[in-house]
Design a protein around this motif. Structure first.
Motif, PDB file in Angstrom:
ATOM      1  N   ARG A 197       0.885  -1.176   0.000  1.00 42.37           N
ATOM      2  CA  ARG A 197       0.000   0.000   0.000  1.00 42.37           C
ATOM      3  C   ARG A 197       0.918   1.220   0.000  1.00 42.37           C
ATOM      4  O   ARG A 197       1.769   1.353   0.876  1.00 42.37           O
ATOM      5  CB  ARG A 197      -0.893   0.001   1.231  1.00 42.37           C
ATOM      6  CG  ARG A 197      -1.875   1.171   1.224  1.00 42.37           C
ATOM      7  CD  ARG A 197      -2.766   1.172   2.433  1.00 42.37           C
ATOM      8  NE  ARG A 197      -3.530  -0.058   2.507  1.00 42.37           N
ATOM      9  CZ  ARG A 197      -4.134  -0.482   3.606  1.00 42.37           C
ATOM     10  NH1 ARG A 197      -4.069   0.216   4.713  1.00 42.37           N
ATOM     11  NH2 ARG A 197      -4.812  -1.603   3.613  1.00 42.37           N
ATOM     12  N   PRO A 198       0.766   2.130  -0.959  1.00 41.85           N
ATOM     13  CA  PRO A 198       1.706   3.249  -1.080  1.00 41.85           C
ATOM     14  C   PRO A 198       1.561   4.280   0.044  1.00 41.85           C
ATOM     15  O   PRO A 198       0.483   4.451   0.604  1.00 41.85           O
ATOM     16  CB  PRO A 198       1.333   3.869  -2.428  1.00 41.85           C
ATOM     17  CG  PRO A 198      -0.087   3.478  -2.662  1.00 41.85           C
ATOM     18  CD  PRO A 198      -0.260   2.140  -2.001  1.00 41.85           C
ATOM     19  N   PRO A 199       2.667   4.979   0.349  1.00 40.84           N
ATOM     20  CA  PRO A 199       2.596   6.048   1.355  1.00 40.84           C
ATOM     21  C   PRO A 199       1.860   7.258   0.779  1.00 40.84           C
ATOM     22  O   PRO A 199       1.725   7.392  -0.444  1.00 40.84           O
ATOM     23  CB  PRO A 199       4.066   6.381   1.609  1.00 40.84           C
ATOM     24  CG  PRO A 199       4.749   6.034   0.333  1.00 40.84           C
ATOM     25  CD  PRO A 199       3.997   4.835  -0.208  1.00 40.84           C
ATOM     26  N   TYR A 200       1.382   8.134   1.668  1.00 37.25           N
ATOM     27  CA  TYR A 200       0.769   9.378   1.209  1.00 37.25           C
ATOM     28  C   TYR A 200       0.942  10.460   2.262  1.00 37.25           C
ATOM     29  O   TYR A 200       1.131  10.183   3.436  1.00 37.25           O
ATOM     30  CB  TYR A 200      -0.708   9.194   0.863  1.00 37.25           C
ATOM     31  CG  TYR A 200      -1.579   8.743   2.001  1.00 37.25           C
ATOM     32  CD1 TYR A 200      -2.174   9.655   2.860  1.00 37.25           C
ATOM     33  CD2 TYR A 200      -1.829   7.389   2.217  1.00 37.25           C
ATOM     34  CE1 TYR A 200      -2.983   9.241   3.907  1.00 37.25           C
ATOM     35  CE2 TYR A 200      -2.633   6.959   3.250  1.00 37.25           C
ATOM     36  CZ  TYR A 200      -3.203   7.898   4.093  1.00 37.25           C
ATOM     37  OH  TYR A 200      -3.998   7.483   5.123  1.00 37.25           O
ATOM     38  N   THR A 201       0.897  11.713   1.793  1.00 32.38           N
ATOM     39  CA  THR A 201       0.955  12.873   2.666  1.00 32.38           C
ATOM     40  C   THR A 201      -0.186  13.802   2.276  1.00 32.38           C
ATOM     41  O   THR A 201      -0.357  14.109   1.098  1.00 32.38           O
ATOM     42  CB  THR A 201       2.302  13.615   2.531  1.00 32.38           C
ATOM     43  OG1 THR A 201       3.356  12.699   2.837  1.00 32.38           O
ATOM     44  CG2 THR A 201       2.379  14.807   3.464  1.00 32.38           C
ATOM     45  N   LEU A 202      -0.973  14.222   3.247  1.00 28.92           N
ATOM     46  CA  LEU A 202      -2.092  15.133   3.013  1.00 28.92           C
ATOM     47  C   LEU A 202      -1.789  16.467   3.681  1.00 28.92           C
ATOM     48  O   LEU A 202      -1.321  16.502   4.822  1.00 28.92           O
ATOM     49  CB  LEU A 202      -3.387  14.558   3.573  1.00 28.92           C
ATOM     50  CG  LEU A 202      -3.820  13.212   2.987  1.00 28.92           C
ATOM     51  CD1 LEU A 202      -5.052  12.696   3.714  1.00 28.92           C
ATOM     52  CD2 LEU A 202      -4.086  13.335   1.505  1.00 28.92           C
ATOM     53  N   VAL A 203      -2.068  17.572   2.971  1.00 28.95           N
ATOM     54  CA  VAL A 203      -1.840  18.915   3.488  1.00 28.95           C
ATOM     55  C   VAL A 203      -3.142  19.705   3.386  1.00 28.95           C
ATOM     56  O   VAL A 203      -3.785  19.702   2.338  1.00 28.95           O
ATOM     57  CB  VAL A 203      -0.723  19.633   2.695  1.00 28.95           C
ATOM     58  CG1 VAL A 203      -0.533  21.063   3.193  1.00 28.95           C
ATOM     59  CG2 VAL A 203       0.583  18.857   2.781  1.00 28.95           C
ATOM     60  N   PHE A 243      -2.382  19.196  -2.363  1.00 29.92           N
ATOM     61  CA  PHE A 243      -1.620  18.705  -3.520  1.00 29.92           C
ATOM     62  C   PHE A 243      -2.338  17.589  -4.271  1.00 29.92           C
ATOM     63  O   PHE A 243      -1.750  16.929  -5.120  1.00 29.92           O
ATOM     64  CB  PHE A 243      -0.224  18.277  -3.076  1.00 29.92           C
ATOM     65  CG  PHE A 243       0.540  19.416  -2.451  1.00 29.92           C
ATOM     66  CD1 PHE A 243       0.936  20.502  -3.212  1.00 29.92           C
ATOM     67  CD2 PHE A 243       0.812  19.429  -1.098  1.00 29.92           C
ATOM     68  CE1 PHE A 243       1.615  21.572  -2.640  1.00 29.92           C
ATOM     69  CE2 PHE A 243       1.491  20.478  -0.510  1.00 29.92           C
ATOM     70  CZ  PHE A 243       1.894  21.561  -1.293  1.00 29.92           C
ATOM     71  N   ASP A 244      -3.613  17.388  -3.967  1.00 32.29           N
ATOM     72  CA  ASP A 244      -4.472  16.414  -4.654  1.00 32.29           C
ATOM     73  C   ASP A 244      -3.882  15.003  -4.648  1.00 32.29           C
ATOM     74  O   ASP A 244      -3.906  14.285  -5.643  1.00 32.29           O
ATOM     75  CB  ASP A 244      -4.760  16.875  -6.079  1.00 32.29           C
ATOM     76  CG  ASP A 244      -6.085  16.343  -6.602  1.00 32.29           C
ATOM     77  OD1 ASP A 244      -6.936  15.950  -5.775  1.00 32.29           O
ATOM     78  OD2 ASP A 244      -6.276  16.322  -7.825  1.00 32.29           O
ATOM     79  N   ALA A 245      -3.358  14.605  -3.492  1.00 34.68           N
ATOM     80  CA  ALA A 245      -2.828  13.242  -3.335  1.00 34.68           C
ATOM     81  C   ALA A 245      -3.977  12.239  -3.393  1.00 34.68           C
ATOM     82  O   ALA A 245      -5.129  12.590  -3.164  1.00 34.68           O
ATOM     83  CB  ALA A 245      -2.101  13.123  -1.995  1.00 34.68           C
ATOM     84  N   VAL A 246      -3.655  10.999  -3.708  1.00 33.35           N
ATOM     85  CA  VAL A 246      -4.662   9.933  -3.738  1.00 33.35           C
ATOM     86  C   VAL A 246      -4.309   8.929  -2.636  1.00 33.35           C
ATOM     87  O   VAL A 246      -3.605   7.957  -2.879  1.00 33.35           O
ATOM     88  CB  VAL A 246      -4.731   9.243  -5.112  1.00 33.35           C
ATOM     89  CG1 VAL A 246      -5.796   8.156  -5.111  1.00 33.35           C
ATOM     90  CG2 VAL A 246      -4.980  10.252  -6.214  1.00 33.35           C
ATOM     91  N   PRO A 247      -4.790   9.175  -1.416  1.00 31.03           N
ATOM     92  CA  PRO A 247      -4.470   8.251  -0.327  1.00 31.03           C
ATOM     93  C   PRO A 247      -5.280   6.966  -0.449  1.00 31.03           C
ATOM     94  O   PRO A 247      -6.483   7.004  -0.654  1.00 31.03           O
ATOM     95  CB  PRO A 247      -4.877   9.033   0.919  1.00 31.03           C
ATOM     96  CG  PRO A 247      -5.948   9.958   0.461  1.00 31.03           C
ATOM     97  CD  PRO A 247      -5.601  10.305  -0.963  1.00 31.03           C
ATOM     98  N   VAL A 248      -4.594   5.836  -0.349  1.00 31.98           N
ATOM     99  CA  VAL A 248      -5.273   4.537  -0.365  1.00 31.98           C
ATOM    100  C   VAL A 248      -5.469   4.120   1.087  1.00 31.98           C
ATOM    101  O   VAL A 248      -4.529   3.754   1.770  1.00 31.98           O
ATOM    102  CB  VAL A 248      -4.456   3.486  -1.141  1.00 31.98           C
ATOM    103  CG1 VAL A 248      -5.140   2.124  -1.082  1.00 31.98           C
ATOM    104  CG2 VAL A 248      -4.253   3.924  -2.584  1.00 31.98           C
ATOM    105  N   PHE A 249      -6.719   4.210   1.565  1.00 31.35           N
ATOM    106  CA  PHE A 249      -7.038   3.844   2.943  1.00 31.35           C
ATOM    107  C   PHE A 249      -7.215   2.342   3.096  1.00 31.35           C
ATOM    108  O   PHE A 249      -7.030   1.787   4.164  1.00 31.35           O
ATOM    109  CB  PHE A 249      -8.310   4.544   3.411  1.00 31.35           C
ATOM    110  CG  PHE A 249      -8.208   6.046   3.437  1.00 31.35           C
ATOM    111  CD1 PHE A 249      -7.055   6.679   3.853  1.00 31.35           C
ATOM    112  CD2 PHE A 249      -9.274   6.820   3.059  1.00 31.35           C
ATOM    113  CE1 PHE A 249      -6.956   8.060   3.898  1.00 31.35           C
ATOM    114  CE2 PHE A 249      -9.201   8.206   3.097  1.00 31.35           C
ATOM    115  CZ  PHE A 249      -8.042   8.825   3.519  1.00 31.35           C
ATOM    116  N   GLY A 250      -7.606   1.661   2.029  1.00 37.55           N
ATOM    117  CA  GLY A 250      -7.812   0.220   2.081  1.00 37.55           C
ATOM    118  C   GLY A 250      -7.838  -0.355   0.684  1.00 37.55           C
ATOM    119  O   GLY A 250      -8.108   0.346  -0.289  1.00 37.55           O
ATOM    120  N   GLN A 251      -7.522  -1.613   0.584  1.00 37.89           N
ATOM    121  CA  GLN A 251      -7.580  -2.318  -0.693  1.00 37.89           C
ATOM    122  C   GLN A 251      -7.874  -3.784  -0.399  1.00 37.89           C
ATOM    123  O   GLN A 251      -7.403  -4.331   0.579  1.00 37.89           O
ATOM    124  CB  GLN A 251      -6.282  -2.148  -1.476  1.00 37.89           C
ATOM    125  CG  GLN A 251      -5.037  -2.508  -0.714  1.00 37.89           C
ATOM    126  CD  GLN A 251      -3.773  -2.032  -1.409  1.00 37.89           C
ATOM    127  OE1 GLN A 251      -3.792  -1.096  -2.176  1.00 37.89           O
ATOM    128  NE2 GLN A 251      -2.670  -2.708  -1.138  1.00 37.89           N
TER     129      GLN A 251
END
Length: 129
Positions: free
Chosen positions: A60-66, A88-96
């Motif tokens: 599961r990839p890392p992400y940073t939200l601002v 920055f319009d990140a795409v956080p993957v919370f679950g898969q």
């Protein structure tokens, strides 16, 4: 419970190695009866491994939200802020996971993601009680 056949010492599934957050707020008097506020926050969730019922482990990839906002508050407690979440319009993957369609009577499954919302920009009105 599925047997994922993970070697001893493997990382715990669905738990990132690193998590951090930081936030800051600045408030100052702009004029008699008018206060300005700046706010920013960031949170980082490191990469992790996800375990599935079908015995597969996937990264599961890392992400940073601002998030940020700027606003003013008047003497009577009425405030207005311009805000942006997920700057920055990140795409956080919370679950898969592998899932089956509702009403599906076969064993066919597909891979699905639970992702966070896109960048959101708005105006917020507040009133202190």
């Amino acid at each position: 419970m599925p047997n994922l056949l993970l070697p001893v010492g493997s990382r715990v599934l669905d738990v990132p190695r690193w998590l951090w957050n930081v936030r800051g707020e600045y408030e100052t008097a702009l004029t008699e009866g008018l206060t300005g506020t700046l706010f920013a926050a960031a949170r980082h969730v490191g990469g992790s491994n996800s375990g599935f019922g079908e015995g597969e482990v996937l990264p599961r990839p890392p992400y940073t939200l601002v998030d940020a906002s700027a606003g003013v508050t008047m003497r009577g407690g009425l405030g207005v802020d311009l805000f942006v979440t997920n700057l920055f319009d990140a795409v956080p993957v919370f679950g898969q996971e592998f899932t089956t369609s509702p009403g599906n009577t076969t064993a066919t499954s597909y891979f699905s993601y639970l992702v966070g919302p896109p960048r959101t920009i708005g105006i917020r009105l507040t009133k202190a009680l």
